[in-house]
Write a protein that holds these residues in place. Structure first.
Motif, PDB file in Angstrom:
ATOM      1  N   LYS A 131       0.833  -1.292  -0.143  1.00 42.68           N
ATOM      2  CA  LYS A 131      -0.038   0.082   0.264  1.00 42.68           C
ATOM      3  C   LYS A 131       0.767   1.347   0.049  1.00 42.68           C
ATOM      4  N   PRO A 174      -4.882  -3.810  -5.224  1.00 49.64           N
ATOM      5  CA  PRO A 174      -5.686  -4.285  -4.159  1.00 49.64           C
ATOM      6  C   PRO A 174      -4.782  -5.595  -3.476  1.00 49.64           C
ATOM      7  N   ASP A 233      -7.853  -5.036   1.232  1.00 45.60           N
ATOM      8  CA  ASP A 233      -9.170  -4.672   0.400  1.00 45.60           C
ATOM      9  C   ASP A 233     -10.137  -6.078   0.636  1.00 45.60           C
ATOM     10  N   ARG A 271     -16.396  -3.207  -4.763  1.00 46.14           N
ATOM     11  CA  ARG A 271     -16.206  -2.630  -3.251  1.00 46.14           C
ATOM     12  C   ARG A 271     -17.709  -2.215  -2.788  1.00 46.14           C
ATOM     13  N   PRO A 303     -13.245   0.917  -0.569  1.00 42.95           N
ATOM     14  CA  PRO A 303     -11.986   1.576  -0.738  1.00 42.95           C
ATOM     15  C   PRO A 303     -11.168   2.587   0.275  1.00 42.95           C
TER      16      PRO A 303
END
Length: 157
Positions: free
Chosen positions: A69, A76, A100, A124, A145
């Protein structure tokens, strides 16, 4: 065809998961622990999705999630939680680290492949996590998200 890195210390599970994802049309790179995954990312390798176990010897899946990240928040990450661990604990850990989605072990390969495809397609929930408890006991969690922002908006409303 997506490029996926699978990070799993159990060699048999890693091989089975890689084969299932390859059969679904993905290109899979397998790493046996978090240290190897981090070396791969630091070496410049790019992936469309990372699937990582949370608990591994040495460098953990938590470190893999954070590093991924930090490097590219748009990629993801799906975390897997081990047998015997309450899924809510895994969900909480994964939330804090930015995963995620989470899938509890043991899982059916078809459920995992479906989750990977759903996350890759951008699915999502809008404002809160989606927890699916399937008939056969599999538990899948997909986070929005921006979970923190979603939680703040929910508490304000």
């Amino acid at each position: 065809m997506a490029r996926i890195m699978v990070v799993e210390d159990d060699a048999d599970l890693r091989a089975v998961v890689a084969r299932a994802l390859e059969r679904a049309g993905h290109v899979v790179t397998s790493r046996e622990d978090g240290a190897r995954a981090l070396e791969d990312m630091e070496g410049g390798s790019r992936y469309d999705l990372i699937l990582t176990d949370l608990e591994m010897p040495g460098r953990t899946g938590l470190e893999v999630i954070r590093a991924s990240k930090d490097r590219d928040s748009a990629v993801p990450v799906i975390a897997t939680s081990g047998k015997g661990r309450p899924v809510q604990v895994a969900l909480d850990i994964a939330r804090r680290c930015g995963a995620d989605a989470v899938i509890a072990k043991p899982f059916k390969l078809s459920v995992l492949v479906s989750l990977v495809n759903r996350v890759l397609s951008g699915e999502r929930p809008e404002d809160t996590e989606s927890i699916e408890e399937l008939e056969d006991g599999d538990v899948v969690v997909i986070m929005p998200p921006d979970l923190l922002g979603a939680k703040l908006r929910q508490s304000e409303g």
